[in-house]
Design a protein around this motif. Structure first.
Motif, PDB file in Angstrom:
ATOM      1  N   ALA A   1      24.778  45.433   5.049  1.00 25.45           N
ATOM      2  CA  ALA A   1      24.804  46.075   6.365  1.00 25.45           C
ATOM      3  C   ALA A   1      25.565  45.181   7.346  1.00 25.45           C
ATOM      4  CB  ALA A   1      23.377  46.306   6.860  1.00 25.45           C
ATOM      5  N   PRO A   2      26.125  45.792   8.402  1.00 24.57           N
ATOM      6  CA  PRO A   2      26.905  44.986   9.357  1.00 24.57           C
ATOM      7  C   PRO A   2      26.126  43.788   9.913  1.00 24.57           C
ATOM      8  CG  PRO A   2      27.084  47.350   9.859  1.00 24.57           C
ATOM      9  CD  PRO A   2      26.099  47.232   8.738  1.00 24.57           C
ATOM     10  N   GLU A   3      24.813  43.928  10.068  1.00 23.69           N
ATOM     11  CA  GLU A   3      24.042  42.828  10.660  1.00 23.69           C
ATOM     12  C   GLU A   3      23.367  41.908   9.653  1.00 23.69           C
ATOM     13  OE1 GLU A   3      23.310  45.987  11.954  1.00 23.69           O
ATOM     14  OE2 GLU A   3      24.024  45.873  14.031  1.00 23.69           O
TER      15      GLU A   3
ATOM     16  N   THR B   1      15.451  39.612  26.222  1.00 26.44           N
ATOM     17  CA  THR B   1      14.858  40.651  27.074  1.00 26.44           C
ATOM     18  C   THR B   1      14.251  40.066  28.341  1.00 26.44           C
ATOM     19  OG1 THR B   1      12.944  40.521  25.606  1.00 26.44           O
ATOM     20  CG2 THR B   1      14.394  42.423  25.335  1.00 26.44           C
TER      21      THR B   1
ATOM     22  N   TYR C   1      22.693  43.119  22.446  1.00 26.69           N
ATOM     23  CA  TYR C   1      21.248  43.342  22.377  1.00 26.69           C
ATOM     24  C   TYR C   1      20.852  44.652  23.052  1.00 26.69           C
ATOM     25  CZ  TYR C   1      16.585  41.817  21.246  1.00 26.69           C
ATOM     26  OH  TYR C   1      15.342  41.745  20.674  1.00 26.69           O
TER      27      TYR C   1
ATOM     28  N   TYR D   1      21.466  47.217  20.510  1.00 28.89           N
ATOM     29  CA  TYR D   1      20.454  47.154  19.448  1.00 28.89           C
ATOM     30  C   TYR D   1      19.194  47.898  19.889  1.00 28.89           C
ATOM     31  CZ  TYR D   1      16.440  44.961  17.114  1.00 28.89           C
ATOM     32  OH  TYR D   1      15.241  44.734  16.474  1.00 28.89           O
ATOM     33  N   LEU D   2      18.771  47.678  21.118  1.00 29.58           N
ATOM     34  CA  LEU D   2      17.572  48.363  21.609  1.00 29.58           C
ATOM     35  C   LEU D   2      17.812  49.866  21.760  1.00 29.58           C
ATOM     36  CD1 LEU D   2      16.200  45.854  24.286  1.00 29.58           C
ATOM     37  CD2 LEU D   2      15.392  46.209  21.948  1.00 29.58           C
TER      38      LEU D   2
ATOM     39  N   ARG E   1      19.890  51.707  20.083  1.00 31.00           N
ATOM     40  CA  ARG E   1      19.945  52.312  18.757  1.00 31.00           C
ATOM     41  C   ARG E   1      18.540  52.623  18.257  1.00 31.00           C
ATOM     42  NH1 ARG E   1      23.027  48.239  15.707  1.00 31.00           N
ATOM     43  NH2 ARG E   1      21.204  47.949  14.387  1.00 31.00           N
ATOM     44  N   GLY E   2      17.585  51.766  18.620  1.00 26.01           N
ATOM     45  CA  GLY E   2      16.192  52.005  18.252  1.00 26.01           C
ATOM     46  C   GLY E   2      15.454  52.851  19.270  1.00 26.01           C
ATOM     47  N   ARG E   3      16.205  53.470  20.169  1.00 23.25           N
ATOM     48  CA  ARG E   3      15.653  54.357  21.190  1.00 23.25           C
ATOM     49  C   ARG E   3      14.572  53.675  22.025  1.00 23.25           C
ATOM     50  NH1 ARG E   3      14.149  58.942  17.165  1.00 23.25           N
ATOM     51  NH2 ARG E   3      14.109  57.152  15.803  1.00 23.25           N
ATOM     52  N   VAL E   4      14.815  52.406  22.340  1.00 25.35           N
ATOM     53  CA  VAL E   4      13.896  51.669  23.195  1.00 25.35           C
ATOM     54  C   VAL E   4      14.581  51.447  24.531  1.00 25.35           C
ATOM     55  CG1 VAL E   4      12.771  49.438  23.536  1.00 25.35           C
ATOM     56  CG2 VAL E   4      12.667  50.558  21.314  1.00 25.35           C
TER      57      VAL E   4
ATOM     58  N   PRO F   1      15.753  37.343  20.375  1.00 34.83           N
ATOM     59  CA  PRO F   1      14.668  38.160  20.917  1.00 34.83           C
ATOM     60  C   PRO F   1      13.603  37.265  21.564  1.00 34.83           C
ATOM     61  CG  PRO F   1      15.204  38.822  18.663  1.00 34.83           C
ATOM     62  CD  PRO F   1      15.931  37.534  18.931  1.00 34.83           C
TER      63      PRO F   1
ATOM     64  N   ALA G   1      19.093  44.992  10.614  1.00 36.95           N
ATOM     65  CA  ALA G   1      19.537  46.014   9.655  1.00 36.95           C
ATOM     66  C   ALA G   1      18.335  46.683   9.006  1.00 36.95           C
ATOM     67  CB  ALA G   1      20.431  45.372   8.601  1.00 36.95           C
ATOM     68  N   PRO G   2      18.531  47.870   8.432  1.00 36.97           N
ATOM     69  CA  PRO G   2      17.414  48.558   7.782  1.00 36.97           C
ATOM     70  C   PRO G   2      16.977  47.834   6.520  1.00 36.97           C
ATOM     71  CG  PRO G   2      19.277  50.053   8.120  1.00 36.97           C
ATOM     72  CD  PRO G   2      19.769  48.671   8.383  1.00 36.97           C
TER      73      PRO G   2
END
Ligand SMILES: [Ca+2]
Ligand SMILES: [Ca+2]
Ligand SMILES: [Ca+2]
Ligand SMILES: [Ca+2]
Ligand SMILES: [Ca+2]
Lengths: 543, 543
Positions: free
Chosen positions: B190-192, B342, B371, B374-375, B377-380, B437, B540-541
């Motif tokens: 994965a890219p990350e 954050t 970052y 990234y957040l 993408r995770g719908r945060v 993080p 990454a997943p």
């Protein structure tokens, strides 16, 4: 559709070939080093001889396969002949047109109808019956934690409980700190946050912990104890305080969460935290120690199956044997879970067609579709294509590879589907697809949350995998591994490839071993105290 | 711009108020229970008296603030007066227009010019000098692992090394299994994926492990040993085999990775794996045991700072004291990292303006922008808005909250920015923004990978945080916590709020304690052997 066909797992002359199902038109050469051209395949195959050399774990055509016809293995098409393939030929991936990886539309939904096999009665094991009716195979004190912050303190406390308290409670098998990396510094209100939270909750309620719940919390963590275990989610055996009369005390306390909060102002100094955990542990150890094994039907088994460190024989020996065992468990009224989304995804139609009802088939589609999206969001290609190593090992394509994993599930209809982190109800029996990632540790953790009281793990390359929470029975796919890791592998399914055992016999052996292990017989991982980490599935970002 | 102003941290009558910087027009009431209307603020504030009750940790106007004027705390505007605010008023969030959360465009880039403070010379500690020039504060044997599969085996081996081998190597402080949940069942292309992989690699190279690298691998894992530690990424002290002459042996072996592979066909049975790990460990223990502490300049410190379990006093006592300590470290030529994306994000312009060069400012923007994505993408939601608890604690808005965290970094220019998992080179000294993080364990793990040899952790609510890899100095923000957790907190910065100590004095005390701890003095977490898990940042997943 994917019934192993045990009559074909037999030795004929020196050739050992294994056909998975009677309808298959190919079989696997099991002999080390493969078989040379001219080898006679022997009795069940008439006068068939090999037209060319076939490497070990590769396929041989059992009949003439005309151009365009399906090559059937595990009873399903794993490709279509590009040209006529005469009987006795080596069937490698260059001879096949691949079936396209299935999308999630237009799948056959609950199309397979199969006669219900005869129930298997009279099989029992000695287990710990819990207040909620579930049955533990071990009698463990579990210490739930809300957050990684407390892990160092819990480790110290667990060590002291092990040394100072456990000797006084001989009926208790052990103490487990349910440590993890969730609880704070995470996006706790993210859409997917319920997954890790319910996983932790449901692991605390695993039948091997006797319904006793105690929690160590920090105090300021995002995942507060009553979010982790809200009232009504658990039910302690009533805690009777000294001097209290029985019944009123029970009613007051049975849904009060037993929490040691490190930031509690009553804690002066480190030792007061440890002492508090010890005192709390003692209360639960007293009750756990009073439990005794009793004879319960085999239907109380909740078995999770998994494969890891797979090789070319995983789908030939160990996984089919586990599949046969799965069928026996279903016939005995037990619960058997299989998992590993990315491994089954490319043969999704085998799952949807085997679903007991269209609604169950829809749930399979929903879970695998959700997982597709999860991978896409992380910019990971869904198609877990066969690697060069897989092809060298005889796996022509992704469907064949997936079937080698799915065969662990046997042939029963898929009765239920479980989302990651959820717990099976007592009514959800039979064959369950527990939708989890394939990662050994995440899959095992989610199966624990589902209520697993016994874990079966097949491996070809070898893994020393073990869990503190539940016995893990490890099944080797090859005799060479079973011999070399003689004190890590519990069962040698490699004997199927050696022609010494049929898949049916291996399945029965596994089934009987499960009853013994459930009754207290130690697995090798338990003997050596090999404990892997709980690993939570957290699809949400950390912060 | 955010220099603490120690002259104002003093007791006047019974009022204790703390102003962070001389340009601030507000200060914090430190007295427990707050201060009543009419209280005289005493000496440095002339005849200023409170016009109304001001709760503890809340702000008081030190001068008349006209409508529209900036309310300055930490030297920056944390809001604008909605109406005239007379001196002596309680300045709460309802009186302020909030500055908008800053986007990442149009930021001031490296705009702050500050005279270079006088270098601090002559401070030293007793450390372990490594072959690459870096210095360890502890002398530890680390066992790198490629995958969670081996963790159970490594745990058993570590326990035996501790009991059977360490007594023979009295100069070695301990043995650490670098266990983690990565390595397989992950999207390794994965890219990350490079983030967790380089994190593990660089942790293996932490200065506290003496440049000795040994690896326990399973064999079939995705993260193969030579992907984790490719040739050239490490350099063992030459391994001399018995009978080999010195120099040629050195040249042959110094970049050969010392791997115990459990699936190696030479391993017959479980004990042969343990024995192999023990024999390998012995080789490294011999060399580690030959090391001796030597006097090195304070410039060899690589300090990571963090806050966790924060309260209203984190930004008032402990974090400013750490900030003063950070300035002393920079003046001494050492390296000091601050982190926690954050928490700093909402005051990003304070970071970009303090960057030493526009290029460094661009790197800050790039890391925080990555970052944000990234957040998303995770719908945060990115905006970590102040919670009701924050407001009750006196924090008017997200900028004020962020400044309370950023103040740990002191006042030096930001000399370097480090991406997660990367390691600082020996040349990257001074103040570093290590973009991680905020999660305590992920931040600590990434700072270890960066090369941290000393960790400073401030806490208001209290956490028993500790690492096996590196000493953790814990700083309490309040005297009440420091007294209650007298054997867990190493420093009581609450004395600043009590008026007993200035921020400057607290900073010097911390600086001197760091030199002692770096020289071998044990922290409380070390005394009790409190060890939290390594937690990898894997965006990454998993699969
Ligand atoms: Ca698998
Ligand atoms: Ca697996
Ligand atoms: Ca923080
Ligand atoms: Ca933190
Ligand atoms: Ca551990």
């Amino acid at each position: 559709m994917i019934a192993p066909d045990p009559s074909f797992s037999q030795k004929s002359m020196h050739a050992i070939i294994i056909r998975m199902q009677a309808t298959d038109n190919v079989a696997i050469v099991a002999n080390e080093g493969g078989l040379p051209a001219g080898t006679a395949l022997g009795a069940p195959h008439g006068d068939l001889t090999l037209r060319e050399k076939v490497p070990q774990a590769h396929k041989v055509a059992l009949v003439d396969i005309p151009q365009g016809a399906a090559v059937l293995r595990y009873g399903v098409p794993i490709g279509y002949a590009k040209a006529d393939i005469p009987a006795g030929s080596w069937v490698h991936e260059r001879l096949l047109d691949m079936p396209a990886a299935r999308e999630l539309q237009g799948l056959p939904m609950a199309t397979v109808k199969r006669p219900t096999p005869e129930p298997l009665t009279g099989y029992t094991f000695e287990g710990y019956r819990n207040p909620d009716g579930s049955v533990g195979t071990r009698n463990l004190l579990a210490i739930t934690t809300t957050v990684q912050c407390v892990a160092g303190v819990v480790d110290v406390a667990v060590e002291r409980i092990r040394k100072e308290l456990l000797p006084k409670y001989p009926n208790v098998d052990g103490v487990v700190g349910l440590e993890h990396t969730y609880g704070c510094g995470v996006a706790i209100d993210a859409p997917e946050a319920p997954i890790p939270i319910r996983t932790l909750r449901n692991i605390s309620l695993n039948p091997n912990f006797g319904g006793e719940v105690m929690v160590v919390s920090l105090g300021c963590e995002k995942l507060q104890p009553d979010r982790l275990l809200p009232p009504g989610s658990f039910r302690n055996i009533p805690i009777r305080q000294p001097g209290e009369s029985g019944s009123s005390a029970s009613e007051q306390n049975d849904d009060k969460l037993d929490v040691v909060c490190l930031q509690d102002s009553a804690h002066i100094g480190f030792m007061s935290m440890i002492d508090d955990i010890m005192v709390t542990a003692k209360r639960h150890l007293e009750r756990l120690n009073a439990r005794r094994r009793e004879t319960v039907p085999a239907s109380e088994l909740v078995v999770g199956v998994q494969c890891g460190g797979s090789d070319a024989f995983s789908g030939v020996t160990a996984n089919p044997a586990v599949g046969y065992m799965a069928d026996l468990l279903v016939r005995a009224g037990a619960t058997i879970m299989f998992s590993e989304n990315t491994e089954v995804r490319d043969a999704v139609e085998q799952l949807t067609s085997r679903a007991a009802t269209p609604a169950v088939a829809e749930e399979i589609v929903r879970e695998l579709g959700w997982y597709d999206q999860y991978l896409e969001r992380g910019r990971v290609d869904r198609a877990a294509n066969t690697t060069p190593g897989n092809k060298a090992g005889g796996l022509s394509n992704i469907v064949e590879k997936a079937m080698g994993s799915i065969i662990k599930s046997g042939t029963a209809p898929i009765a239920h589907v479980l989302s990651p982190g959820n717990k099976l109800s007592r009514e959800q029996r039979g064959l369950v697809y527990a939708a989890t990632p394939a990662s050994d540790f995440i899959c095992g953790t989610l199966q624990l949350a589902a209520g697993m009281n016994l874990h079966v793990f097949t491996t070809g390359r070898g893994t020393p995998y073990g869990l503190a929470e539940c016995p893990v029975v490890k099944v080797a796919t090859r005799t060479e591994l079973a011999k070399r890791w003689h004190d890590l592998m519990d069962v040698n399914a490699g004997r199927v490839a050696d022609g010494e055992l049929t898949i049916e016999e291996a399945g029965w052996e596994l089934f009987r071993l499960l009853l013994d292990v459930a009754s207290g017989k130690k697995t090798w991982a338990e003997q050596w105290k090999l404990h892997n980490s709980l690993v939570l599935f957290n699809p949400a970002p950390i912060t």
